[in-house]
Scaffold this motif. Structure first.
Motif, PDB file in Angstrom:
ATOM      1  N   SER A 165       9.203   1.016  -4.361  1.00 30.60           N
ATOM      2  CA  SER A 165       8.894   0.292  -5.299  1.00 30.60           C
ATOM      3  C   SER A 165       8.923  -1.139  -4.754  1.00 30.60           C
ATOM      4  CB  SER A 165       9.871   0.064  -6.312  1.00 30.60           C
ATOM      5  OG  SER A 165      11.092  -0.254  -6.002  1.00 30.60           O
ATOM      6  N   SER A 166       9.419  -1.439  -3.526  1.00 32.32           N
ATOM      7  CA  SER A 166       9.138  -2.905  -3.031  1.00 32.32           C
ATOM      8  C   SER A 166       7.961  -2.754  -1.824  1.00 32.32           C
ATOM      9  CB  SER A 166      10.318  -3.196  -2.247  1.00 32.32           C
ATOM     10  OG  SER A 166      10.598  -2.274  -1.085  1.00 32.32           O
ATOM     11  N   LEU A 167       7.392  -1.596  -1.652  1.00 31.91           N
ATOM     12  CA  LEU A 167       6.285  -1.645  -0.954  1.00 31.91           C
ATOM     13  C   LEU A 167       4.865  -1.939  -1.646  1.00 31.91           C
ATOM     14  CD1 LEU A 167       5.826  -0.581   2.219  1.00 31.91           C
ATOM     15  CD2 LEU A 167       5.285   1.711   1.353  1.00 31.91           C
ATOM     16  N   ASP A 168       4.219  -2.842  -0.764  1.00 36.37           N
ATOM     17  CA  ASP A 168       2.956  -2.914  -1.169  1.00 36.37           C
ATOM     18  C   ASP A 168       1.745  -1.978  -0.645  1.00 36.37           C
ATOM     19  OD1 ASP A 168       0.371  -3.807  -2.180  1.00 36.37           O
ATOM     20  OD2 ASP A 168       0.294  -5.648  -0.647  1.00 36.37           O
ATOM     21  N   MET A 169       1.752  -0.798  -1.329  1.00 35.56           N
ATOM     22  CA  MET A 169       0.913   0.288  -1.037  1.00 35.56           C
ATOM     23  C   MET A 169      -0.574  -0.061  -0.475  1.00 35.56           C
ATOM     24  SD  MET A 169       3.081   2.691  -1.006  1.00 35.56           S
ATOM     25  CE  MET A 169       2.454   4.562  -1.186  1.00 35.56           C
ATOM     26  N   LYS A 170      -1.057  -1.082  -1.098  1.00 33.84           N
ATOM     27  CA  LYS A 170      -2.373  -1.283  -0.608  1.00 33.84           C
ATOM     28  C   LYS A 170      -2.545  -2.282   0.771  1.00 33.84           C
ATOM     29  CE  LYS A 170      -3.992  -1.832  -5.464  1.00 33.84           C
ATOM     30  NZ  LYS A 170      -4.505  -2.790  -6.622  1.00 33.84           N
ATOM     31  N   PHE A 226       6.854   3.573   7.567  1.00 37.28           N
ATOM     32  CA  PHE A 226       7.419   2.768   7.325  1.00 37.28           C
ATOM     33  C   PHE A 226       8.652   3.265   6.376  1.00 37.28           C
ATOM     34  CE2 PHE A 226       8.672  -0.610   4.070  1.00 37.28           C
ATOM     35  CZ  PHE A 226       9.111  -1.683   4.985  1.00 37.28           C
ATOM     36  N   VAL A 227       8.459   3.961   5.315  1.00 40.99           N
ATOM     37  CA  VAL A 227       9.540   4.576   4.339  1.00 40.99           C
ATOM     38  C   VAL A 227      10.573   5.431   5.079  1.00 40.99           C
ATOM     39  CG1 VAL A 227       9.695   6.201   2.535  1.00 40.99           C
ATOM     40  CG2 VAL A 227       8.114   4.628   2.115  1.00 40.99           C
ATOM     41  N   GLU A 228      10.114   6.424   6.072  1.00 43.92           N
ATOM     42  CA  GLU A 228      10.902   7.300   6.729  1.00 43.92           C
ATOM     43  C   GLU A 228      11.862   6.328   7.725  1.00 43.92           C
ATOM     44  OE1 GLU A 228       8.448   9.695   8.747  1.00 43.92           O
ATOM     45  OE2 GLU A 228       8.224  11.102   7.255  1.00 43.92           O
ATOM     46  N   SER A 229      11.219   5.084   8.335  1.00 42.49           N
ATOM     47  CA  SER A 229      12.087   4.265   9.076  1.00 42.49           C
ATOM     48  C   SER A 229      13.142   3.618   8.428  1.00 42.49           C
ATOM     49  CB  SER A 229      11.129   3.267   9.833  1.00 42.49           C
ATOM     50  OG  SER A 229      10.606   2.234   9.343  1.00 42.49           O
ATOM     51  N   GLU A 230      12.820   3.155   7.237  1.00 46.58           N
ATOM     52  CA  GLU A 230      13.710   2.580   6.143  1.00 46.58           C
ATOM     53  C   GLU A 230      14.862   3.514   5.672  1.00 46.58           C
ATOM     54  OE1 GLU A 230      13.876  -0.767   5.005  1.00 46.58           O
ATOM     55  OE2 GLU A 230      12.604  -1.086   6.622  1.00 46.58           O
ATOM     56  N   LEU A 231      14.631   4.782   5.704  1.00 46.81           N
ATOM     57  CA  LEU A 231      15.482   5.707   4.997  1.00 46.81           C
ATOM     58  C   LEU A 231      16.311   6.399   6.055  1.00 46.81           C
ATOM     59  CD1 LEU A 231      13.452   7.264   2.323  1.00 46.81           C
ATOM     60  CD2 LEU A 231      15.106   5.488   2.074  1.00 46.81           C
ATOM     61  N   TRP A 232      16.250   6.024   7.498  1.00 43.46           N
ATOM     62  CA  TRP A 232      16.821   6.791   8.454  1.00 43.46           C
ATOM     63  C   TRP A 232      18.341   7.250   8.295  1.00 43.46           C
ATOM     64  CZ3 TRP A 232      21.074   5.156  11.276  1.00 43.46           C
ATOM     65  CH2 TRP A 232      21.490   3.973  11.298  1.00 43.46           C
TER      66      TRP A 232
END
Length: 129
Positions: free
Chosen positions: A63-68, A78-84
């Motif tokens: 939800s905080s990521l600007d997908m564009k 990026f998401v995977e690195s944030e969820l390590w």
């Protein structure tokens, strides 16, 4: 349940799995079998909570990521690195559960072999008398 609590419980289960017992002492084997069996419910709950934490955090990151601003592959990385942390705890919980199940199976095999050995010994003694 927080990540720290999950980690604490996972380490507790792992310590009991790693605890060595003499396989020739059937009472110790049976005791460990009962002890590890008691951890199956906790292990399942730890998987559930770790998956819940992973999905909640994933929703937050997405939800905080600007997908564009990112290509799909970069966004995924990026998401995977944030969820390590959450991801590694979920994997750890699954591996501990697998180790628990395999340890229980091995202990059941030892108990079964012990029973067969007793049966064979009893038949031999009966045959000799």
């Amino acid at each position: 349940m927080t990540s720290d609590e999950i980690t604490t419980y996972l380490k507790e289960v792992q310590a009991h799995i790693d605890e060595s017992i003499p396989p020739a002492d059937i009472d110790s084997v049976q005791g460990k079998l009962v002890q590890l069996s008691a951890y199956l419910g906790l292990s399942a709950e730890l998987i559930r909570f770790s998956k819940q934490n992973l999905l909640i955090r994933q929703r937050s990151v997405l939800s905080s990521l600007d997908m564009k601003a990112y290509t799909p592959s970069i966004a995924k990385q990026f998401v995977e690195s944030e969820l390590w942390l959450e991801s590694s705890l979920y994997d750890y919980a699954n591996r501990i559960n697998s180790a628990l199940v395999h340890s229980i199976d091995a202990l059941r095999t030892i108990v079964s072999l012990y029973g067969k050995e007793l049966e064979t010994t009893h038949k031999t003694k009966t045959f000799q008398t």
